[in-house]
Design a protein around this motif. Structure first.
Motif, PDB file in Angstrom:
ATOM      1  N   PRO A  40     -15.195 -24.057  21.875  1.00 29.47           N
ATOM      2  CA  PRO A  40     -15.755 -23.887  19.851  1.00 29.47           C
ATOM      3  C   PRO A  40     -13.900 -24.366  19.268  1.00 29.47           C
ATOM      4  O   PRO A  40     -13.100 -22.980  20.155  1.00 29.47           O
ATOM      5  CB  PRO A  40     -16.478 -23.067  19.877  1.00 29.47           C
ATOM      6  CG  PRO A  40     -17.249 -22.425  20.524  1.00 29.47           C
ATOM      7  CD  PRO A  40     -16.469 -22.702  22.148  1.00 29.47           C
ATOM      8  N   GLY A  41     -14.002 -24.892  19.028  1.00 32.25           N
ATOM      9  CA  GLY A  41     -12.246 -24.832  17.807  1.00 32.25           C
ATOM     10  C   GLY A  41     -10.900 -25.327  19.501  1.00 32.25           C
ATOM     11  O   GLY A  41     -10.136 -25.578  18.655  1.00 32.25           O
ATOM     12  N   THR A  44      -8.304 -27.969  17.677  1.00 33.13           N
ATOM     13  CA  THR A  44      -7.833 -27.225  16.421  1.00 33.13           C
ATOM     14  C   THR A  44      -7.507 -26.247  17.460  1.00 33.13           C
ATOM     15  O   THR A  44      -5.283 -26.274  17.134  1.00 33.13           O
ATOM     16  CB  THR A  44      -8.924 -26.039  16.222  1.00 33.13           C
ATOM     17  OG1 THR A  44      -9.571 -26.927  15.486  1.00 33.13           O
ATOM     18  CG2 THR A  44      -8.291 -25.957  15.239  1.00 33.13           C
ATOM     19  N   HIS A  89      -8.641 -22.510  10.720  1.00 30.58           N
ATOM     20  CA  HIS A  89     -10.360 -23.379  10.983  1.00 30.58           C
ATOM     21  C   HIS A  89     -10.384 -22.884  12.835  1.00 30.58           C
ATOM     22  O   HIS A  89     -11.422 -22.629  13.210  1.00 30.58           O
ATOM     23  CB  HIS A  89      -9.508 -25.283  11.521  1.00 30.58           C
ATOM     24  CG  HIS A  89     -10.548 -26.014  11.928  1.00 30.58           C
ATOM     25  ND1 HIS A  89     -10.694 -27.029  12.021  1.00 30.58           N
ATOM     26  CD2 HIS A  89     -12.099 -25.437  12.173  1.00 30.58           C
ATOM     27  CE1 HIS A  89     -11.604 -27.610  12.400  1.00 30.58           C
ATOM     28  NE2 HIS A  89     -12.323 -26.678  13.213  1.00 30.58           N
ATOM     29  N   LEU A  90      -9.701 -22.306  13.434  1.00 31.17           N
ATOM     30  CA  LEU A  90      -9.560 -21.865  14.699  1.00 31.17           C
ATOM     31  C   LEU A  90      -9.935 -20.951  14.731  1.00 31.17           C
ATOM     32  O   LEU A  90     -10.850 -20.084  15.801  1.00 31.17           O
ATOM     33  CB  LEU A  90      -8.234 -21.405  15.602  1.00 31.17           C
ATOM     34  CG  LEU A  90      -7.880 -21.231  17.449  1.00 31.17           C
ATOM     35  CD1 LEU A  90      -8.711 -21.441  17.536  1.00 31.17           C
ATOM     36  CD2 LEU A  90      -6.874 -21.043  17.090  1.00 31.17           C
ATOM     37  N   ALA A  93     -14.512 -21.141  14.261  1.00 33.79           N
ATOM     38  CA  ALA A  93     -14.295 -21.339  14.899  1.00 33.79           C
ATOM     39  C   ALA A  93     -14.568 -20.108  16.338  1.00 33.79           C
ATOM     40  O   ALA A  93     -16.005 -19.950  16.779  1.00 33.79           O
ATOM     41  CB  ALA A  93     -14.734 -22.922  15.420  1.00 33.79           C
ATOM     42  N   PHE A  94     -13.474 -19.447  16.081  1.00 30.27           N
ATOM     43  CA  PHE A  94     -13.665 -18.658  17.085  1.00 30.27           C
ATOM     44  C   PHE A  94     -14.641 -17.527  16.958  1.00 30.27           C
ATOM     45  O   PHE A  94     -15.421 -16.759  17.773  1.00 30.27           O
ATOM     46  CB  PHE A  94     -12.672 -17.792  17.428  1.00 30.27           C
ATOM     47  CG  PHE A  94     -12.167 -16.669  18.389  1.00 30.27           C
ATOM     48  CD1 PHE A  94     -12.321 -16.387  19.589  1.00 30.27           C
ATOM     49  CD2 PHE A  94     -12.670 -14.936  17.617  1.00 30.27           C
ATOM     50  CE1 PHE A  94     -12.412 -15.159  19.940  1.00 30.27           C
ATOM     51  CE2 PHE A  94     -12.261 -14.314  18.006  1.00 30.27           C
ATOM     52  CZ  PHE A  94     -12.913 -14.350  19.526  1.00 30.27           C
ATOM     53  N   LEU A  96     -17.187 -17.804  15.322  1.00 30.64           N
ATOM     54  CA  LEU A  96     -18.642 -18.412  15.197  1.00 30.64           C
ATOM     55  C   LEU A  96     -19.200 -18.459  14.046  1.00 30.64           C
ATOM     56  O   LEU A  96     -20.284 -18.344  13.411  1.00 30.64           O
ATOM     57  CB  LEU A  96     -19.872 -17.520  16.165  1.00 30.64           C
ATOM     58  CG  LEU A  96     -19.199 -18.155  17.685  1.00 30.64           C
ATOM     59  CD1 LEU A  96     -20.553 -16.915  18.216  1.00 30.64           C
ATOM     60  CD2 LEU A  96     -18.543 -19.471  17.833  1.00 30.64           C
ATOM     61  N   CYS A  97     -18.729 -18.804  12.893  1.00 31.25           N
ATOM     62  CA  CYS A  97     -18.909 -18.452  11.122  1.00 31.25           C
ATOM     63  C   CYS A  97     -19.548 -19.506  10.974  1.00 31.25           C
ATOM     64  O   CYS A  97     -19.300 -21.071  11.021  1.00 31.25           O
ATOM     65  CB  CYS A  97     -17.770 -18.563  10.401  1.00 31.25           C
ATOM     66  SG  CYS A  97     -17.924 -18.122   8.665  1.00 31.25           S
ATOM     67  N   LEU A 100     -17.798 -22.665   8.803  1.00 32.77           N
ATOM     68  CA  LEU A 100     -16.502 -23.258   8.962  1.00 32.77           C
ATOM     69  C   LEU A 100     -16.453 -24.538   8.250  1.00 32.77           C
ATOM     70  O   LEU A 100     -15.186 -24.859   8.071  1.00 32.77           O
ATOM     71  CB  LEU A 100     -16.711 -23.653  10.682  1.00 32.77           C
ATOM     72  CG  LEU A 100     -15.835 -24.336  11.435  1.00 32.77           C
ATOM     73  CD1 LEU A 100     -14.943 -23.816  11.601  1.00 32.77           C
ATOM     74  CD2 LEU A 100     -16.226 -24.710  12.549  1.00 32.77           C
ATOM     75  N   ARG A 101     -17.614 -25.598   7.830  1.00 34.04           N
ATOM     76  CA  ARG A 101     -17.350 -26.837   7.111  1.00 34.04           C
ATOM     77  C   ARG A 101     -16.384 -26.831   5.583  1.00 34.04           C
ATOM     78  O   ARG A 101     -15.700 -27.251   5.877  1.00 34.04           O
ATOM     79  CB  ARG A 101     -18.142 -27.202   7.726  1.00 34.04           C
ATOM     80  CG  ARG A 101     -18.091 -29.006   6.970  1.00 34.04           C
ATOM     81  CD  ARG A 101     -19.216 -30.138   7.246  1.00 34.04           C
ATOM     82  NE  ARG A 101     -19.782 -29.743   8.351  1.00 34.04           N
ATOM     83  CZ  ARG A 101     -19.311 -30.990   9.510  1.00 34.04           C
ATOM     84  NH1 ARG A 101     -18.113 -32.236   8.917  1.00 34.04           N
ATOM     85  NH2 ARG A 101     -20.062 -31.107  10.866  1.00 34.04           N
ATOM     86  N   ALA A 104     -13.007 -25.316   6.670  1.00 30.23           N
ATOM     87  CA  ALA A 104     -12.030 -26.001   7.179  1.00 30.23           C
ATOM     88  C   ALA A 104     -12.040 -26.810   6.241  1.00 30.23           C
ATOM     89  O   ALA A 104     -10.452 -27.942   6.205  1.00 30.23           O
ATOM     90  CB  ALA A 104     -12.618 -26.445   8.345  1.00 30.23           C
TER      91      ALA A 104
END
Length: 581
Positions: A40-41, A44, A89-90, A93-94, A96-97, A100-101, A104
């Motif tokens: 994930p990410g 990014t 963003h990274l 994503a890390f 797992l939130c 996120l969208r 970002a």
């Protein structure tokens, strides 16, 4: 003011740190793009690492060419909020939130507005500073752009800290590691503020910047991706150790300058620097070799000891297990790492595609040695089988002669006993029958079993032996009816002779199996290992050839016979079909 030598060394160290950071960031960006796409990410992270590389080059350019670097450096500074937004963003994503969208979108929108403002109003200028040909000095708009960059970075770090507090176990460790690595980066970046703040000191924090990219990728990727790929994990460790080796080489190169004193004059200074660089390269070569041996041991292979070590393997399964064990010990691999598979006489490598070339060559040479050993095993088996068949052919010819010479006198004896009392006649008939059975068994054991397979219904076929049968409906079996009847009859006769209940149980598999089980006294331990050899019997009065004949019949079918365990039964003989070509 710095001396000439101090200035030269300082600028060289500054440029070296930024150059190494740019190179490490680009290499790691390519590494993540090629090896961690599913993380994930990941993309990014690639963008962020490219931004770090671009920033490093932009800060190095003024120190090299002065104000001429302004267009490039000022543009990169104006774009700096974008890598910061990528960092946010990274991090989300890390973590797992679920937000996120929107996070970002907000980060990238804020960054784009700051970039636009910086490009329109300008972010500052390039000015000489303490012996450096040029350094970046921000304007008010530049301070605003850098403030947005700092706020985004701070937001990412706060989210990391929150993740560290909320999570547990591995994910907590990951968040903490990323937080610490990013902290290294922030501390290193403070060195770029020295010219802007008028701090008359060498920007020492910048020298720690190369550790940032490596530490960040190591923290993010180690548990999620590296643990599943031994070569990726080792590749990153190799980069870390190589960076350490480079630092050690630089230290060794500058040591003579510190001990011998600092030369005066431009020519002498640069001659000393050139000598230091040459010494650093010389020192780097053995350090790199040491790094290679630490991370990728066993690249050199002495063939003869391996050939001798593989020679004792008695079969292909043992050979493959031995080769894998030796490879793991030689190369320091885990049990879940890449392996070598052996099918027949062909060895294949599994999980070695991404290994370094030297190690792949080592594994390929080992695979060649394994194939060589497998060919020796197959050749030895063929020789043993040919010798066995030759002995059986001789035994068959002898048995046929003995059978002819014995059966004629036995027939005469049985005919001559027709006038004897009934009890004598019965005894003679029993003994003649035993002799005939022995002769028949010898002939059957010594004969070359040539089978003509037909499709059989195991349930119907096995029901003809007069014992309970368990077989799944719709099951089919390809076998020679006459040969299989002889094999099953031998096993059923043995089971009945042991007393108690007996049954036949078929299972679909694969492979398809037929078990003949009884509740007799079991198998004596002293004959268990030799049960299927000629003239070994588990019942009184047996010829000792019944199970040997079963083995011959199953070998002709490409199958095996052996002992099996079933709950409720003391002894089970298992016929397994289709296990050999």
């Amino acid at each position: 003011m710095l001396s000439t030598m101090d200035t030269a060394l300082g600028i060289m160290a500054y440029l070296g740190a930024l150059g190494l950071t740019a190179l490490a960031s680009l290499l790691l960006a390519g590494f993540v793009a090629a090896r961690a796409r599913s993380l994930p990410g990941a993309w990014t992270l690639v963008v962020f690492l490219c931004g770090v590389a671009l920033w490093s080059m932009a800060m190095a350019a003024p120190a090299t060419i002065g104000p001429g670097a302004a267009p490039f450096t000022l543009t990169v500074v104006a774009l700096s909020p974008l890598p910061a937004a990528a960092f946010v963003h990274l991090v989300f994503a890390f973590a797992l939130c679920g937000a996120l969208r929107p996070v970002a979108w907000a980060s990238y929108s804020t960054a784009c507005l700051a970039v636009l403002a910086g490009l329109v109003w300008g972010v500052g200028r390039i000015a000489p500073w303490h012996g450096f040909a040029g350094a970046y000095v921000p304007s008010p708009a530049g301070w605003a752009v850098l403030t947005v960059t700092a706020v985004l970075s701070l937001g990412g770090h706060l989210r990391l800290f929150q993740t560290w507090r909320q999570q547990s176990g591995v994910h907590r460790d990951q968040a903490g590691a990323v937080f610490v690595s990013s902290g290294i980066g922030l501390l290193a970046l403070t060195g770029f503020a020295f010219p802007a703040l008028g701090i008359a000191a060498y920007p020492w924090p910048v020298l720690g910047l190369p550790l940032y990219s490596v530490a960040l990728v190591y923290a993010v990727v180690r548990h999620r991706f590296m643990a599943a790929d031994v070569w990726a994990r080792r590749g990153l460790v190799w980069l870390l150790l190589l960076a350490g080796a480079g630092a050690a080489a630089a230290l060794i190169a500058t040591l003579p300058l510190a001990l011998a004193g600092r030369p005066e004059g431009f020519v002498a200074t640069w001659a000393a620097l050139a000598g230091a660089m040459a010494l650093g390269l010389v020192a780097m070569a053995p350090l790199k070799r040491l790094t290679d041996r630490l991370v990728f041991p066993g690249a050199q292979l002495d063939v003869e000891p391996w050939r001798d070590a593989l020679a004792p393997a008695a079969d292909e399964q043992t050979l493959a297990a031995l080769a894998n064990q030796m490879l793991r010990e030689r190369l320091g691999l885990g049990a879940d790492g890449p392996a070598l598979a052996l099918e027949g006489e062909r060895a294949s490598l599994q999980g070695w595609d991404d290994a370094p070339l030297a190690l792949r060559q080592t594994a390929t040479r080992v695979a060649g040695l394994v194939e060589e050993a497998a060919r020796r095993l197959a050749s030895a088996r063929r020789l043993v089988e040919a010798e066995r068949e030759a002995r059986l052919a001789e035994l068959g010819a002898l048995a046929a002669t003995i059978a002819h010479d014995l059966r004629n006198p036995l027939g005469i004896v049985q005919m001559a006993a027709t006038g004897a009392p009934p009890e004598v006649r019965a005894e003679i008939a029993e003994q003649v029958g035993r002799m005939n059975a022995l002769v028949t068994d010898i002939l059957d054991y010594a004969r070359a079993w040539t089978i003509t397979p037909r499709t059989l219904d195991p349930g119907e076929f096995l029901a003809t032996f007069g014992v309970p049968v368990e077989a799944p409906a719709g099951l089919t079996l390809s076998a020679d009816p006459a040969a299989l009847r002889r094999a099953v009859a031998n096993l059923v006769d043995n089971a009945r002779a042991m007393g108690g209940d007996c049954a036949i149980i078929a299972a679909a598999g694969p492979p398809l199996t037929v078990d003949v089980c009884d509740r007799g006294p079991g198998i004596a331990p002293e004959i268990r290992d030799s049960l299927f050899k000629p003239f070994v019997s588990r019942r009184p009065g047996g010829t000792g050839l019944g199970l040997a004949i079963v083995r011959r019949i199953m070998e002709a079918h490409g199958g095996t016979v052996g002992l099996a365990q079933r709950e409720g039964w003391t002894t089970c003989f298992r016929l397994t079909f289709g296990t050999t070509p």
